[in-house]
Design a protein around this motif. Structure first.
Motif, PDB file in Angstrom:
ATOM      1  N   ARG A 297       0.249  -3.514 -10.413  1.00 18.68           N
ATOM      2  CA  ARG A 297      -0.395  -4.305 -11.080  1.00 18.68           C
ATOM      3  C   ARG A 297      -1.726  -3.117 -11.808  1.00 18.68           C
ATOM      4  N   TYR A 298      -1.978  -2.314 -10.692  1.00 15.45           N
ATOM      5  CA  TYR A 298      -3.312  -1.636 -11.376  1.00 15.45           C
ATOM      6  C   TYR A 298      -3.106   0.048 -11.705  1.00 15.45           C
ATOM      7  N   GLY A 299      -1.687   0.110 -11.696  1.00 13.17           N
ATOM      8  CA  GLY A 299      -1.731   1.553 -12.313  1.00 13.17           C
ATOM      9  C   GLY A 299      -0.321   2.727 -11.452  1.00 13.17           C
ATOM     10  N   CYS A 300      -0.375   2.149 -10.139  1.00  6.67           N
ATOM     11  CA  CYS A 300       0.953   3.512  -9.507  1.00  6.67           C
ATOM     12  C   CYS A 300      -0.805   3.901  -9.230  1.00  6.67           C
ATOM     13  N   ASN A 301      -1.672   3.973  -9.317  1.00  9.58           N
ATOM     14  CA  ASN A 301      -2.209   5.647  -8.734  1.00  9.58           C
ATOM     15  C   ASN A 301      -2.420   6.619 -10.257  1.00  9.58           C
ATOM     16  N   GLN A 302      -2.519   5.974 -11.170  1.00 11.90           N
ATOM     17  CA  GLN A 302      -2.779   6.553 -12.435  1.00 11.90           C
ATOM     18  C   GLN A 302      -3.483   6.355 -13.124  1.00 11.90           C
ATOM     19  N   GLY A 303      -4.677   4.838 -12.902  1.00 17.48           N
ATOM     20  CA  GLY A 303      -5.638   4.522 -13.788  1.00 17.48           C
ATOM     21  C   GLY A 303      -6.888   4.621 -12.784  1.00 17.48           C
ATOM     22  N   ASP A 304      -7.425   3.564 -12.606  1.00 13.25           N
ATOM     23  CA  ASP A 304      -8.759   4.437 -12.278  1.00 13.25           C
ATOM     24  C   ASP A 304      -8.915   3.856 -10.724  1.00 13.25           C
ATOM     25  N   ILE A 305      -7.861   3.173  -9.727  1.00 18.91           N
ATOM     26  CA  ILE A 305      -7.508   3.598  -8.934  1.00 18.91           C
ATOM     27  C   ILE A 305      -6.705   3.960  -8.026  1.00 18.91           C
ATOM     28  N   VAL A 306      -6.576   4.590  -6.611  1.00 19.03           N
ATOM     29  CA  VAL A 306      -6.716   5.026  -5.838  1.00 19.03           C
ATOM     30  C   VAL A 306      -5.667   4.826  -4.611  1.00 19.03           C
ATOM     31  N   PHE A 307      -4.603   3.958  -4.226  1.00 20.90           N
ATOM     32  CA  PHE A 307      -3.936   3.537  -3.345  1.00 20.90           C
ATOM     33  C   PHE A 307      -3.784   4.600  -1.591  1.00 20.90           C
ATOM     34  N   ILE A 308      -3.963   4.332  -1.082  1.00 23.60           N
ATOM     35  CA  ILE A 308      -3.289   5.630   0.444  1.00 23.60           C
ATOM     36  C   ILE A 308      -3.503   4.353   1.004  1.00 23.60           C
ATOM     37  N   GLY A 309      -2.695   5.133   2.182  1.00 26.31           N
ATOM     38  CA  GLY A 309      -1.959   4.391   3.539  1.00 26.31           C
ATOM     39  C   GLY A 309      -2.218   5.871   4.885  1.00 26.31           C
ATOM     40  N   LEU A 310      -3.039   5.266   5.737  1.00 30.61           N
ATOM     41  CA  LEU A 310      -3.856   5.849   6.906  1.00 30.61           C
ATOM     42  C   LEU A 310      -2.908   5.675   8.118  1.00 30.61           C
ATOM     43  N   ASP A 311      -1.890   6.002   8.137  1.00 30.45           N
ATOM     44  CA  ASP A 311      -1.942   5.672   9.256  1.00 30.45           C
ATOM     45  C   ASP A 311      -2.277   6.228  10.913  1.00 30.45           C
ATOM     46  N   ARG A 312      -1.830   5.392  11.932  1.00 33.75           N
ATOM     47  CA  ARG A 312      -2.303   5.609  13.383  1.00 33.75           C
ATOM     48  C   ARG A 312      -1.501   5.508  14.572  1.00 33.75           C
ATOM     49  N   GLY A 313      -1.351   7.023  14.750  1.00 32.06           N
ATOM     50  CA  GLY A 313      -0.362   7.499  16.044  1.00 32.06           C
ATOM     51  C   GLY A 313       1.306   7.858  15.946  1.00 32.06           C
ATOM     52  N   ASN A 314       1.372   7.855  14.159  1.00 31.11           N
ATOM     53  CA  ASN A 314       3.153   8.459  14.582  1.00 31.11           C
ATOM     54  C   ASN A 314       2.875   8.965  13.652  1.00 31.11           C
ATOM     55  N   SER A 315       4.036  10.283  13.589  1.00 33.65           N
ATOM     56  CA  SER A 315       4.703  11.032  13.095  1.00 33.65           C
ATOM     57  C   SER A 315       4.892  11.126  11.197  1.00 33.65           C
ATOM     58  N   ASN A 316       4.832  12.452  10.106  1.00 35.36           N
ATOM     59  CA  ASN A 316       5.653  12.467   9.237  1.00 35.36           C
ATOM     60  C   ASN A 316       7.269  12.045   9.201  1.00 35.36           C
ATOM     61  N   ALA A 317       8.136  12.070   9.379  1.00 40.00           N
ATOM     62  CA  ALA A 317       8.746  11.591  10.229  1.00 40.00           C
ATOM     63  C   ALA A 317       8.812   9.913  10.572  1.00 40.00           C
ATOM     64  N   GLU A 318       8.364   9.343  11.093  1.00 43.31           N
ATOM     65  CA  GLU A 318       8.563   7.781  11.308  1.00 43.31           C
ATOM     66  C   GLU A 318       8.084   7.394   9.864  1.00 43.31           C
ATOM     67  N   VAL A 319       6.385   7.750   9.307  1.00 41.87           N
ATOM     68  CA  VAL A 319       5.785   7.215   8.517  1.00 41.87           C
ATOM     69  C   VAL A 319       7.067   6.883   7.039  1.00 41.87           C
ATOM     70  N   ILE A 320       7.665   8.985   6.775  1.00 39.20           N
ATOM     71  CA  ILE A 320       8.513   8.832   5.864  1.00 39.20           C
ATOM     72  C   ILE A 320       9.873   7.760   6.226  1.00 39.20           C
ATOM     73  N   ALA A 321      10.332   7.702   7.620  1.00 38.54           N
ATOM     74  CA  ALA A 321      11.460   5.947   7.789  1.00 38.54           C
ATOM     75  C   ALA A 321      10.744   5.155   7.175  1.00 38.54           C
ATOM     76  N   PHE A 322       9.285   4.298   7.226  1.00 37.72           N
ATOM     77  CA  PHE A 322       8.597   3.361   7.148  1.00 37.72           C
ATOM     78  C   PHE A 322       8.422   3.157   5.805  1.00 37.72           C
ATOM     79  N   GLU A 323       8.441   4.460   4.950  1.00 40.77           N
ATOM     80  CA  GLU A 323       8.155   3.790   3.348  1.00 40.77           C
ATOM     81  C   GLU A 323       9.828   3.903   3.183  1.00 40.77           C
ATOM     82  N   ASN A 324      10.178   4.679   3.597  1.00 41.89           N
ATOM     83  CA  ASN A 324      11.774   3.908   2.734  1.00 41.89           C
ATOM     84  C   ASN A 324      11.697   2.790   3.038  1.00 41.89           C
ATOM     85  N   THR A 325      11.842   1.906   4.802  1.00 44.87           N
ATOM     86  CA  THR A 325      12.293   0.984   4.516  1.00 44.87           C
ATOM     87  C   THR A 325      11.586  -0.163   4.302  1.00 44.87           C
ATOM     88  N   TYR A 326      10.296   0.051   3.875  1.00 41.79           N
ATOM     89  CA  TYR A 326       9.514  -1.370   3.366  1.00 41.79           C
ATOM     90  C   TYR A 326       9.113  -0.727   2.223  1.00 41.79           C
TER      91      TYR A 326
END
Length: 271
Positions: free
Chosen positions: A77-106
């Motif tokens: 709704r707010y521009g897919c990070n191409q407008g006036d707001i940037v969304f970013i996810g900051l994980d606790r305690g997981n590896s790159n592979a685990e975060v990538i799997a999370f992104e691919n799943t959800y």
């Protein structure tokens, strides 16, 4: 007195849910590296006039998983990070592979940083985040608009972003086709398969000769690859190699005679 104990306990529980989950009063700067290898510095975004929405999460958190649809929709709704707001996810305690799997799943539609490899653990600690998910919104003047958008719903996200921060809806940045473009309907692009593993075909249909450019764009709106940039006079199929791309979400953009005609989301998954 014993009759008062349940009431006191109930009151303490309610208080714990109403307290902000970010434990600092003023945002502190940080630099992290997402699962795509891109670096993000908070104050660079803020000083560029952008708002930053931070999704503090971890990959096995059921509440974090439940929040993803609302966060993904808000990102769109707010521009897919191409407008006036940037969304970013900051994980606790997981590896790159685990975060990538999370992104691919959800279906994470915005950059995500792992705790152990991307530096997000340090930010979680610095911000005093103890409960997940915690959604914080920071303004360009380096203040919090919201320390804890909870529950994570469309209504609450829009209240913080649209009403409190005053940001407009900007879904056109994420539309699959720009129907206002006079070339819409005269030129089209189809990517197959989606998700992509190593390579994909790109079918381009055109009604006349025109300059065609195809860009691959990351979740920050940055063009990272231009596999096609030529004049085409008839429908064609090209093949694009994606084996060197990190798993995650991307956009493929079609430009005809200098005008953006369509932007489509796709995902790259590991073999």
């Amino acid at each position: 007195m014993s009759k008062l104990l349940p009431f006191i306990f109930f009151f303490m529980v309610i208080q714990s849910y109403t307290q902000a989950q970010v434990g600092i009063e003023t945002p502190s700067n940080f630099t992290v590296t997402d699962t795509h290898g891109e670096t993000h510095t908070l104050f660079d975004y803020l000083d560029d006039g952008k708002y930053v929405l931070i999704d503090f999460f971890f990959t096995t958190c059921n509440s974090c998983i439940s929040a993803m649809p609302a966060l993904n929709q808000a990102s769109e709704r707010y521009g897919c990070n191409q407008g006036d707001i940037v969304f970013i996810g900051l994980d606790r305690g997981n590896s790159n592979a685990e975060v990538i799997a999370f992104e691919n799943t959800y279906g994470g539609y915005y950059p995500a940083v792992s705790g152990t490899e991307g530096g997000a653990d340090n930010v979680v600690t610095a911000y005093g985040v103890a409960y997940f998910p915690t959604i914080a919104l920071i303004a360009p003047n380096h203040t919090f608009v919201a320390k804890d958008i909870y529950p994570v719903t469309k209504t609450n996200l829009d209240k913080a972003i649209h009403l409190d921060a005053g940001l407009p809806y900007n879904p056109d940045a994420c539309l699959a086709t720009d129907n206002h473009n006079p070339l819409a309907g005269k030129v089209a692009l189809k990517l197959f398969p989606n998700p992509v593993i190593n390579n994909a075909s790109v079918e381009i249909s055109i009604a006349r000769s025109m300059q065609i450019t195809v860009n691959i764009i990351n979740l920050l709106g940055q063009t990272i690859h231009t596999p096609i940039d030529t004049v085409l006079s008839s429908p064609t199929t090209r093949y694009i190699e994606f084996s060197d791309f990190n798993p995650g979400m991307y956009f493929i953009q079609l430009i005809a005679d200098g005008d953006v005609v369509s932007t489509q989301r796709f995902s790259k998954i590991a073999p």
